[in-house]
Design an enzyme around this catalytic site. Structure first.
Site, PDB file in Angstrom:
ATOM      1  N   SER A   1       7.764 -67.461 -19.856  1.00 32.28           N
ATOM      2  CA  SER A   1       7.218 -66.441 -18.976  1.00 32.28           C
ATOM      3  C   SER A   1       7.096 -65.099 -19.696  1.00 32.28           C
ATOM      4  O   SER A   1       6.414 -65.016 -20.716  1.00 32.28           O
ATOM      5  CB  SER A   1       8.080 -66.366 -17.706  1.00 32.28           C
ATOM      6  OG  SER A   1       7.456 -65.642 -16.689  1.00 32.28           O
TER       7      SER A   1
ATOM      8  N   ASP B   1       2.252 -75.126 -12.351  1.00 34.73           N
ATOM      9  CA  ASP B   1       2.732 -73.752 -12.533  1.00 34.73           C
ATOM     10  C   ASP B   1       1.884 -72.798 -11.699  1.00 34.73           C
ATOM     11  O   ASP B   1       0.685 -72.635 -11.939  1.00 34.73           O
ATOM     12  CB  ASP B   1       2.654 -73.366 -14.010  1.00 34.73           C
ATOM     13  CG  ASP B   1       3.449 -72.095 -14.340  1.00 34.73           C
ATOM     14  OD1 ASP B   1       3.413 -71.151 -13.528  1.00 34.73           O
ATOM     15  OD2 ASP B   1       4.075 -72.043 -15.409  1.00 34.73           O
TER      16      ASP B   1
ATOM     17  N   HIS C   1       6.923 -73.342 -12.580  1.00 36.07           N
ATOM     18  CA  HIS C   1       7.190 -72.277 -13.540  1.00 36.07           C
ATOM     19  C   HIS C   1       8.690 -72.170 -13.791  1.00 36.07           C
ATOM     20  O   HIS C   1       9.427 -71.576 -12.989  1.00 36.07           O
ATOM     21  CB  HIS C   1       6.649 -70.956 -12.978  1.00 36.07           C
ATOM     22  CG  HIS C   1       6.724 -69.809 -13.933  1.00 36.07           C
ATOM     23  ND1 HIS C   1       5.836 -69.638 -14.956  1.00 36.07           N
ATOM     24  CD2 HIS C   1       7.590 -68.773 -14.013  1.00 36.07           C
ATOM     25  CE1 HIS C   1       6.130 -68.538 -15.617  1.00 36.07           C
ATOM     26  NE2 HIS C   1       7.199 -67.997 -15.065  1.00 36.07           N
TER      27      HIS C   1
END
Length: 336
Positions: free
Chosen positions: A35, A130, A164
């Site tokens: 991320s 995601d 995610h």
């Protein structure tokens, strides 16, 4: 006093001793991240391409994707804005513009020459569920890398039904969960896969008790007033036993950047302990450096600076966080 006590408790939680980051003599350097940590890993790799030999990117995007704009960061480079609709689409990060900016930075010597990227190895992961950094962004990252690196040096895993998070094969939430600590058990060892691509083939990971030790080190040695600049007071280093007695001569260094909300203030030492790197480090003579971000008023989720919340030079060698981590790397790779 309460904050100091919490730090001590956190240090004890990973059985670490608080110390100065030691001078060590490790060699080959690679990076990875999830991320915001993935964006940080990309920009660190590109800016310091003469130092780094490869990167593992989980749910990130191209270098300088946000171009210093929070709006762009949260609508075109990710889907994280509370105020505006997500604008992610194929080609939406404008890869050709980002390549032109990269080349210009290299020309002005604010990053290393892009020619150094050609020898890198890159491993990429994008869960096809995601919702935070959709695959279109990662596809753009692949296009960005392909401009500088041959396809046979890039491995892109995009076929796992994952949300995610950091994928593991032994720890975390269900694979389709979106939530703290953003580590999901997907039956897939992302840390092992990326380390094997970057440094392998590796020996099997340690399946028992870790044999090395953690050091909690003072990040203010590397950046003045870290809390003012989105970095925590302490970072972590994992030293496998095989790298400890000889000051890491013959060992390699891997730098791991956690994602937003995975800092000590939000998850304690969970990411450091359970992201999956340490067991591989134990059996393959790898130092694992875990720099730590922290929340600020302009960065409430403790993300790394990939959208200029602290520094307009955030993606260049002179960026505060970038330079701080490079000083850590220098300390750990001091020639004997």
């Amino acid at each position: 006093m309460r904050y100091f006590c919490l730090l001590l408790l956190w240090a004890c939680a990973v059985q670490a001793q608080v110390a100065s980051l030691p001078v060590m003599h490790a060699g080959q350097v690679s990076v990875s991240g999830l991320s915001s940590g993935a964006y940080m890993a990309v920009q660190f790799e590109v800016a310091y391409s003469r130092t780094v030999t490869g990167a593992g990117i989980i749910a990130g995007g191209p270098y300088f994707c946000s171009q210093g704009s929070l709006f762009t960061a949260t609508t075109s480079c990710s889907c994280t804005s509370d105020l505006f609709a997500c604008r992610v689409r194929p080609g939406g990060t404008r890869v050709s513009d980002l390549i032109a900016i990269t080349d210009w930075f290299a020309t002005t010597q604010t990053i290393d020459p892009t020619s150094a990227l050609a020898s890198h190895r890159v491993w990429m992961f994008s869960g096809n569920a995601d919702s935070v950094v959709p695959q279109a962004v990662m596809d753009d990252l692949q296009s960005y890398y392909r401009h500088y690196i041959d396809a046979n040096r890039i491995l892109y895993q995009r076929n796992i039904n994952a949300e995610h998070a950091m994928p593991t094969d032994s720890y975390g939430n269900g694979c389709l969960t979106l939530g703290t600590p953003y580590i999901n058990n997907c039956g897939y060892d992302a840390a092992g896969e990326l380390l094997n691509w970057l440094h392998g083939p590796l020996n099997p990971r340690n399946s028992g008790t870790l044999g090395g030790r953690f050091i909690a080190f003072d990040q203010s040695e590397f950046i003045a007033l870290p809390g003012w600049h989105g970095m925590a007071d302490f970072g972590y280093l994992y030293i496998p036993q095989a790298c400890d007695g000889n000051a890491a001569q013959g060992c390699k260094l891997h730098v791991v950047f956690h994602g937003c909300l995975q800092d000590p203030g939000n998850v304690g030492a969970t990411f450091v302990r359970h992201a999956g790197y340490n067991a591989w480090a134990d059996s393959n003579r790898l130092l694992i450096l875990y720099p730590q971000a922290a929340a600020t008023f302009t960065n409430p989720n403790a993300c790394w600076d990939w959208f200029a919340y602290d520094d307009t030079r955030y993606a260049q060698k002179s960026g505060r966080q970038m330079a701080a981590v490079k000083r850590m790397v220098n300390r750990l790779t001091t020639p004997p």
